[in-house]
Design an enzyme around this catalytic site. Sequence first.
Site, PDB file in Angstrom:
ATOM      1  N   GLU A  29      17.382 -48.352  -7.291  1.00 21.25           N
ATOM      2  CA  GLU A  29      17.296 -49.070  -6.216  1.00 21.25           C
ATOM      3  C   GLU A  29      17.974 -50.059  -5.990  1.00 21.25           C
ATOM      4  OE1 GLU A  29      12.861 -48.457  -5.518  1.00 21.25           O
ATOM      5  OE2 GLU A  29      13.253 -46.162  -3.777  1.00 21.25           O
ATOM      6  N   GLY A 102      13.145 -32.482  -9.589  1.00 20.49           N
ATOM      7  CA  GLY A 102      12.373 -33.593  -8.362  1.00 20.49           C
ATOM      8  C   GLY A 102      11.589 -32.090  -7.471  1.00 20.49           C
ATOM      9  N   TYR A 136      13.601 -34.153   1.616  1.00 17.07           N
ATOM     10  CA  TYR A 136      12.375 -34.097   2.036  1.00 17.07           C
ATOM     11  C   TYR A 136      12.318 -32.803   3.430  1.00 17.07           C
ATOM     12  CZ  TYR A 136      11.975 -38.211  -1.066  1.00 17.07           C
ATOM     13  OH  TYR A 136      11.899 -38.573  -1.928  1.00 17.07           O
TER      14      TYR A 136
END
Lengths: 154, 154
Positions: A29, A102, A136
């Site tokens: 990040e 994930g 998502y």
Amino acid sequence: MQTDFKIRSATVADVPEIFNLILALAEYEKLSAQVTGNVENLQADLFGDRPCIEVIVAETEENQKIIGYALFFTNYSTFLTQRGIYLEDLFVLPEYRGQGIGKSLLRRLIEVAKERGCGRFEWSVLDWNEPAIAFYQHMGAEVLPEWRICRISL
Amino acid sequence: MQTDFKIRSATVADVPEIFNLILALAEYEKLSAQVTGNVENLQADLFGDRPCIEVIVAETEENQKIIGYALFFTNYSTFLTQRGIYLEDLFVLPEYRGQGIGKSLLRRLIEVAKERGCGRFEWSVLDWNEPAIAFYQHMGAEVLPEWRICRISL
């Protein structure tokens, strides 16, 4: 190549490896400069007298290497008067992505939230991270457009 | 007219009044349709065997009426390996606004967060609520522009 892996709750022996993955997440990040934490505090907050967080990990079947983790805590909705689960970190090592790891971590946490009678399962995403948002939404999440996080650093 | 008030921790006797303020907050946000909670669950989550939330209230000196509340829980930063405080609700009855009551509730929570050694004090705001955003920035808060909340309702 598909990696064989399993999802399990973390143990105290996993803490140094989890902390290394936190460092890898910060690097990914581009936020490494914000990291001031250490492995001793992480261990106390996970497994000390007054734990406030939980972790599940993804581990390779072949050599028990931890290749991903999800770290979460209990949040709350006053409108539901009900606990929820807030996912603080979800991370899979870049070289193991695209294999459903994930997704497996997220699915396990949704199961945990249901088992505990939670009303909601929530987390945050950066608005420019389009692949993450698409993933998502595909998992059934609603991205709330209007809320902004406020922060006072102490 | 300035109302004399004090800020204190909630007690179990306050729970019905706090629940009424939650209903008033939902009405103010035009979200009453989302409220499915009840006062019994709120009491259990505040004062039961396994509490997960805390509340401070603003009370009039004159007749001990609760005119505002702040409800919060512990969150976590993995980059800091440190607990934080997350403010879920901050509400002052409309007829008592503009007298520094919200500011007093926020200031008390910042003190609580510091006393507990927290790294951050955080909450969320609607992006169109400009008076609230201006107030929070005046209090020293940073409004994070990029993060969006994801939610799966269970």
